[in-house]
Design a protein around this motif. Structure first.
Motif, PDB file in Angstrom:
ATOM      1  N   THR A  11     -45.091  19.071 -70.432  1.00  0.00           N
ATOM      2  CA  THR A  11     -43.731  18.549 -70.548  1.00  0.00           C
ATOM      3  C   THR A  11     -43.510  17.189 -69.894  1.00  0.00           C
ATOM      4  O   THR A  11     -42.544  16.513 -70.236  1.00  0.00           O
ATOM      5  CB  THR A  11     -42.718  19.543 -69.940  1.00  0.00           C
ATOM      6  OG1 THR A  11     -43.010  19.712 -68.557  1.00  0.00           O
ATOM      7  CG2 THR A  11     -42.767  20.889 -70.652  1.00  0.00           C
ATOM      8  N   VAL A  12     -44.369  16.769 -68.982  1.00  0.00           N
ATOM      9  CA  VAL A  12     -44.161  15.494 -68.289  1.00  0.00           C
ATOM     10  C   VAL A  12     -44.613  14.340 -69.172  1.00  0.00           C
ATOM     11  O   VAL A  12     -45.739  14.330 -69.667  1.00  0.00           O
ATOM     12  CB  VAL A  12     -44.919  15.448 -66.942  1.00  0.00           C
ATOM     13  CG1 VAL A  12     -44.777  14.070 -66.296  1.00  0.00           C
ATOM     14  CG2 VAL A  12     -44.419  16.520 -65.994  1.00  0.00           C
ATOM     15  N   ASP A  13     -43.732  13.370 -69.357  1.00  0.00           N
ATOM     16  CA  ASP A  13     -44.049  12.131 -70.050  1.00  0.00           C
ATOM     17  C   ASP A  13     -44.301  11.090 -68.964  1.00  0.00           C
ATOM     18  O   ASP A  13     -43.367  10.629 -68.305  1.00  0.00           O
ATOM     19  CB  ASP A  13     -42.890  11.715 -70.956  1.00  0.00           C
ATOM     20  CG  ASP A  13     -43.150  10.427 -71.709  1.00  0.00           C
ATOM     21  OD1 ASP A  13     -43.883   9.549 -71.194  1.00  0.00           O
ATOM     22  OD2 ASP A  13     -42.614  10.279 -72.819  1.00  0.00           O
ATOM     23  N   PHE A  14     -45.563  10.741 -68.770  1.00  0.00           N
ATOM     24  CA  PHE A  14     -45.922   9.835 -67.679  1.00  0.00           C
ATOM     25  C   PHE A  14     -45.518   8.393 -67.946  1.00  0.00           C
ATOM     26  O   PHE A  14     -45.473   7.602 -67.011  1.00  0.00           O
ATOM     27  CB  PHE A  14     -47.412   9.952 -67.363  1.00  0.00           C
ATOM     28  CG  PHE A  14     -47.742  11.221 -66.626  1.00  0.00           C
ATOM     29  CD1 PHE A  14     -47.741  11.259 -65.238  1.00  0.00           C
ATOM     30  CD2 PHE A  14     -48.026  12.383 -67.311  1.00  0.00           C
ATOM     31  CE1 PHE A  14     -48.019  12.427 -64.555  1.00  0.00           C
ATOM     32  CE2 PHE A  14     -48.312  13.563 -66.639  1.00  0.00           C
ATOM     33  CZ  PHE A  14     -48.309  13.584 -65.257  1.00  0.00           C
ATOM     34  N   ARG A  15     -45.204   8.056 -69.171  1.00  0.00           N
ATOM     35  CA  ARG A  15     -44.670   6.723 -69.444  1.00  0.00           C
ATOM     36  C   ARG A  15     -43.249   6.636 -68.872  1.00  0.00           C
ATOM     37  O   ARG A  15     -42.852   5.621 -68.335  1.00  0.00           O
ATOM     38  CB  ARG A  15     -44.668   6.433 -70.944  1.00  0.00           C
ATOM     39  CG  ARG A  15     -44.201   5.019 -71.266  1.00  0.00           C
ATOM     40  CD  ARG A  15     -44.419   4.642 -72.716  1.00  0.00           C
ATOM     41  NE  ARG A  15     -45.832   4.365 -72.934  1.00  0.00           N
ATOM     42  CZ  ARG A  15     -46.556   4.902 -73.907  1.00  0.00           C
ATOM     43  NH1 ARG A  15     -46.008   5.753 -74.756  1.00  0.00           N
ATOM     44  NH2 ARG A  15     -47.821   4.591 -74.037  1.00  0.00           N
ATOM     45  N   GLN A  16     -42.520   7.737 -68.984  1.00  0.00           N
ATOM     46  CA  GLN A  16     -41.159   7.785 -68.441  1.00  0.00           C
ATOM     47  C   GLN A  16     -41.146   8.056 -66.938  1.00  0.00           C
ATOM     48  O   GLN A  16     -40.181   7.717 -66.259  1.00  0.00           O
ATOM     49  CB  GLN A  16     -40.354   8.877 -69.164  1.00  0.00           C
ATOM     50  CG  GLN A  16     -40.198   8.656 -70.646  1.00  0.00           C
ATOM     51  CD  GLN A  16     -39.471   7.365 -70.956  1.00  0.00           C
ATOM     52  OE1 GLN A  16     -38.464   7.046 -70.345  1.00  0.00           O
ATOM     53  NE2 GLN A  16     -40.005   6.599 -71.896  1.00  0.00           N
ATOM     54  N   HIS A  17     -42.210   8.694 -66.437  1.00  0.00           N
ATOM     55  CA  HIS A  17     -42.269   9.074 -65.016  1.00  0.00           C
ATOM     56  C   HIS A  17     -43.603   8.645 -64.390  1.00  0.00           C
ATOM     57  O   HIS A  17     -44.390   9.492 -63.952  1.00  0.00           O
ATOM     58  CB  HIS A  17     -42.074  10.586 -64.859  1.00  0.00           C
ATOM     59  CG  HIS A  17     -40.732  11.039 -65.294  1.00  0.00           C
ATOM     60  ND1 HIS A  17     -39.600  10.849 -64.530  1.00  0.00           N
ATOM     61  CD2 HIS A  17     -40.325  11.629 -66.442  1.00  0.00           C
ATOM     62  CE1 HIS A  17     -38.553  11.331 -65.174  1.00  0.00           C
ATOM     63  NE2 HIS A  17     -38.963  11.794 -66.344  1.00  0.00           N
ATOM     64  N   PRO A  18     -43.845   7.336 -64.309  1.00  0.00           N
ATOM     65  CA  PRO A  18     -45.109   6.873 -63.721  1.00  0.00           C
ATOM     66  C   PRO A  18     -45.251   7.262 -62.254  1.00  0.00           C
ATOM     67  O   PRO A  18     -46.363   7.358 -61.741  1.00  0.00           O
ATOM     68  CB  PRO A  18     -45.059   5.357 -63.900  1.00  0.00           C
ATOM     69  CG  PRO A  18     -43.604   5.034 -64.008  1.00  0.00           C
ATOM     70  CD  PRO A  18     -42.989   6.223 -64.694  1.00  0.00           C
ATOM     71  N   GLU A  19     -44.141   7.514 -61.589  1.00  0.00           N
ATOM     72  CA  GLU A  19     -44.190   7.893 -60.171  1.00  0.00           C
ATOM     73  C   GLU A  19     -44.916   9.211 -59.942  1.00  0.00           C
ATOM     74  O   GLU A  19     -45.372   9.488 -58.832  1.00  0.00           O
ATOM     75  CB  GLU A  19     -42.771   7.962 -59.582  1.00  0.00           C
ATOM     76  CG  GLU A  19     -41.944   9.147 -60.031  1.00  0.00           C
ATOM     77  CD  GLU A  19     -41.261   9.015 -61.392  1.00  0.00           C
ATOM     78  OE1 GLU A  19     -40.504   9.932 -61.758  1.00  0.00           O
ATOM     79  OE2 GLU A  19     -41.474   7.998 -62.080  1.00  0.00           O
TER      80      GLU A  19
END
Length: 163
Positions: A11-19
């Motif tokens: 579920t994690v989109d790392f483009r939206q949540h690079p942190e």
């Protein structure tokens, strides 16, 4: 900071949540971190030197595009796919069929690199095509690791979010 395998990678989109991303060690997370896995994996091949060259050049092009877009996570994932091209091609060069360890990966270690207590199988005579494919990926991986913009963005990312 170590790579965090406890995240819900479905579920994690790392483009939206690079942190939430951690560089980790080596190839950690290469087959987990989305949307990058989905963008890079279709181009990752190493069957022959010719296929490896085409694949490596495509992935290196994605690496440069991510850097240009100031998307360090994408660039690091592309770097990891180049590294994985080298390590997997070397594995197949050394172990016919690519099976390096005896027995299955323990359920709690799936998606993580390592022997996890398993014995390494004997090496077979080196496959020259796979060795050549590995060399192609190694050259591109080294080029990516040393790319001045990658080095700069990595330092900036780690200063902001941690290693």
């Amino acid at each position: 900071m170590p790579f965090d395998y406890s995240l819900d990678f479905r579920t994690v989109d790392f483009r939206q949540h690079p942190e939430l991303y951690r560089v980790g060690k080596g190839e950690q997370g290469v087959l987990l971190v989305q949307p990058y896995k989905g963008e890079i994996l279709p181009h990752w091949r190493f069957r022959t030197p010719e296929v490896a060259q085409e694949s490596g050049e495509k992935i290196y092009g994605l690496f440069e595009a991510y850097l240009k877009a100031h998307d360090f996570v994408g660039a690091d994932m592309a770097r990891k796919f180049l590294q994985m091209g080298f390590t997997r091609a070397r594995r197949y060069a050394n172990h016919r069929g690519g099976k390096k360890y005896d027995g299955p990966v323990p359920d709690d270690k799936k998606g993580q690199s390592g022997a996890h207590g398993r014995e390494e199988l004997p090496r077979t005579p080196e496959d020259p095509a796979k060795a050549a494919a590995a060399a192609i990926f190694k050259q591109l991986w080294d080029k990516a690791k040393q790319h001045p913009e990658y080095v700069r963005q990595r330092a900036e990312f780690e200063a902001r979010y941690g290693k």
